[in-house]
Write a protein that holds these residues in place. Structure first.
Motif, PDB file in Angstrom:
ATOM      1  N   GLU A   1       0.827  -1.194   0.000  1.00 36.36           N
ATOM      2  CA  GLU A   1       0.000   0.000   0.000  1.00 36.36           C
ATOM      3  C   GLU A   1       0.869   1.254   0.000  1.00 36.36           C
ATOM      4  O   GLU A   1       2.079   1.208   0.230  1.00 36.36           O
ATOM      5  N   SER A   2       0.205   2.389  -0.280  1.00 34.13           N
ATOM      6  CA  SER A   2       0.900   3.666  -0.293  1.00 34.13           C
ATOM      7  C   SER A   2       1.531   3.953   1.062  1.00 34.13           C
ATOM      8  O   SER A   2       1.021   3.541   2.104  1.00 34.13           O
ATOM      9  N   ILE A   3       2.640   4.679   1.019  1.00 21.78           N
ATOM     10  CA  ILE A   3       3.354   4.974   2.250  1.00 21.78           C
ATOM     11  C   ILE A   3       2.526   5.845   3.181  1.00 21.78           C
ATOM     12  O   ILE A   3       2.713   5.845   4.392  1.00 21.78           O
ATOM     13  N   GLN A   4       1.583   6.588   2.597  1.00 19.46           N
ATOM     14  CA  GLN A   4       0.681   7.380   3.422  1.00 19.46           C
ATOM     15  C   GLN A   4      -0.581   7.709   2.633  1.00 19.46           C
ATOM     16  O   GLN A   4      -0.588   7.659   1.405  1.00 19.46           O
TER      17      GLN A   4
ATOM     18  N   THR B   1      -3.276  10.402   1.290  1.00 21.93           N
ATOM     19  CA  THR B   1      -3.306  11.811   0.948  1.00 21.93           C
ATOM     20  C   THR B   1      -4.754  12.220   0.746  1.00 21.93           C
ATOM     21  O   THR B   1      -5.391  11.805  -0.227  1.00 21.93           O
ATOM     22  N   LYS B   2      -5.277  12.971   1.696  1.00 30.62           N
ATOM     23  CA  LYS B   2      -6.681  13.379   1.655  1.00 30.62           C
ATOM     24  C   LYS B   2      -7.599  12.168   1.537  1.00 30.62           C
ATOM     25  O   LYS B   2      -8.567  12.168   0.773  1.00 30.62           O
ATOM     26  N   GLY B   3      -7.265  11.106   2.264  1.00 30.96           N
ATOM     27  CA  GLY B   3      -8.099   9.912   2.287  1.00 30.96           C
ATOM     28  C   GLY B   3      -7.830   8.927   1.170  1.00 30.96           C
ATOM     29  O   GLY B   3      -8.430   7.854   1.134  1.00 30.96           O
ATOM     30  N   LEU B   4      -6.929   9.260   0.229  1.00 33.85           N
ATOM     31  CA  LEU B   4      -6.644   8.389  -0.899  1.00 33.85           C
ATOM     32  C   LEU B   4      -5.409   7.537  -0.621  1.00 33.85           C
ATOM     33  O   LEU B   4      -4.356   8.048  -0.249  1.00 33.85           O
ATOM     34  N   SER B   5      -5.564   6.241  -0.788  1.00 33.82           N
ATOM     35  CA  SER B   5      -4.438   5.322  -0.603  1.00 33.82           C
ATOM     36  C   SER B   5      -4.572   4.170  -1.591  1.00 33.82           C
ATOM     37  O   SER B   5      -5.577   3.471  -1.597  1.00 33.82           O
ATOM     38  N   PHE B   6      -3.568   4.007  -2.446  1.00 33.33           N
ATOM     39  CA  PHE B   6      -3.569   2.908  -3.408  1.00 33.33           C
ATOM     40  C   PHE B   6      -2.901   1.682  -2.781  1.00 33.33           C
ATOM     41  O   PHE B   6      -2.057   1.803  -1.890  1.00 33.33           O
ATOM     42  N   GLY B   7      -3.264   0.510  -3.289  1.00 31.28           N
ATOM     43  CA  GLY B   7      -2.632  -0.699  -2.783  1.00 31.28           C
ATOM     44  C   GLY B   7      -3.117  -1.929  -3.533  1.00 31.28           C
ATOM     45  O   GLY B   7      -4.038  -1.857  -4.360  1.00 31.28           O
ATOM     46  N   TYR B   8      -2.495  -3.045  -3.238  1.00 33.18           N
ATOM     47  CA  TYR B   8      -2.899  -4.317  -3.840  1.00 33.18           C
ATOM     48  C   TYR B   8      -2.434  -5.466  -2.955  1.00 33.18           C
ATOM     49  O   TYR B   8      -1.565  -5.300  -2.088  1.00 33.18           O
ATOM     50  N   TYR B   9      -3.055  -6.624  -3.159  1.00 33.70           N
ATOM     51  CA  TYR B   9      -2.693  -7.837  -2.423  1.00 33.70           C
ATOM     52  C   TYR B   9      -1.854  -8.747  -3.327  1.00 33.70           C
ATOM     53  O   TYR B   9      -2.132  -8.864  -4.525  1.00 33.70           O
ATOM     54  N   ARG B  10      -0.847  -9.354  -2.748  1.00 36.15           N
ATOM     55  CA  ARG B  10      -0.021 -10.341  -3.442  1.00 36.15           C
ATOM     56  C   ARG B  10      -0.287 -11.707  -2.811  1.00 36.15           C
ATOM     57  O   ARG B  10       0.044 -11.942  -1.645  1.00 36.15           O
ATOM     58  N   LEU B  11      -0.910 -12.588  -3.564  1.00 37.61           N
ATOM     59  CA  LEU B  11      -1.160 -13.950  -3.104  1.00 37.61           C
ATOM     60  C   LEU B  11      -0.060 -14.835  -3.687  1.00 37.61           C
ATOM     61  O   LEU B  11      -0.008 -15.059  -4.899  1.00 37.61           O
ATOM     62  N   ILE B  12       0.818 -15.311  -2.825  1.00 36.58           N
ATOM     63  CA  ILE B  12       1.972 -16.078  -3.268  1.00 36.58           C
ATOM     64  C   ILE B  12       1.642 -17.559  -3.190  1.00 36.58           C
ATOM     65  O   ILE B  12       1.437 -18.110  -2.103  1.00 36.58           O
TER      66      ILE B  12
END
Length: 201
Positions: free
Chosen positions: A142-145, A147-158
């Motif tokens: 996920e994003s390091i922080q 910004t105004k409620g916005l945070s990008f991210g994803y899951y990695r299923l290994i």
């Protein structure tokens, strides 16, 4: 003045590029899509629109800061500290297009009863696996922080022979299949969270 015009032209190009990417995204309604026992994880148009508007607003602030830096930093050196902030905010546009492309390029089907997955890739073969039997680890990037409620991210299923990356925008808090999947992962895995400046898939 030339620098300001150059930045304005860049802003127009980037906004055009992003709008084309977003308009090419096939949105969905809130209706649950089901194929036999499998549910499709998907992002609704309302969710995509909200995320896109927040990213564009943040990037707009970034462009304004960049213009200020380019015009005034020669005389006021301290304004150079705004440059990394402006570039970070602008970079969210590129993360947005990256996640939308990742969402378009795969259809994620999940069976809550058996925990089976079917990943249908646009440019690759369909991949099938079981969350409980085949997955060895789950990571959340996920994003390091925020910004105004916005945070990008994803899951990695290994899994034993592959790594599946699923954008967080596919996980709808109002969708029962998404909740069941999240509960299953939380109950059976110790999810490692990794922070990145730009969580590119």
């Amino acid at each position: 003045m030339f620098k300001a015009l150059l930045v304005i032209g860049l802003i127009g190009f980037v906004l055009y590029f992003v709008s084309k990417k977003i308009s090419g995204f096939v949105g969905t309604t809130a209706t649950v899509v089901r194929r036999n026992q499998y549910f499709l994880l998907r992002a609704g148009m309302g969710r995509i629109s909200k995320i896109s508007n927040m990213a564009i607003a943040n990037a707009g602030v970034g462009f304004i800061l960049l213009v200020i830096v380019l015009i005034l930093a020669i005389k006021i050196k301290i304004l150079l500290i705004l440059l990394p902030i402006s570039l970070y905010l602008i970079g969210q546009l590129f993360v947005l297009t990256n996640h939308i492309r990742a969402t378009k390029n795969q259809a994620v089907w999940f069976d809550p009863d058996s925990s089976d997955f079917v990943i249908e890739y646009v440019k690759d073969k369909t991949y099938r696996f079981n969350l409980l039997r085949d997955v060895t680890a789950v990571e959340q990037v996920e994003s390091i922080q925020k910004t105004k409620g916005l945070s990008f991210g994803y899951y990695r299923l290994i899994t034993k022979d592959n790594v599946v990356e699923i954008p967080c925008m596919l996980f709808d808090a109002n969708s029962n299949p998404s909740k069941l999947l999240m509960d299953t992962m939380d109950a059976n895995f110790r999810i490692e969270v990794n922070k990145k400046l730009f969580p590119i898939i």
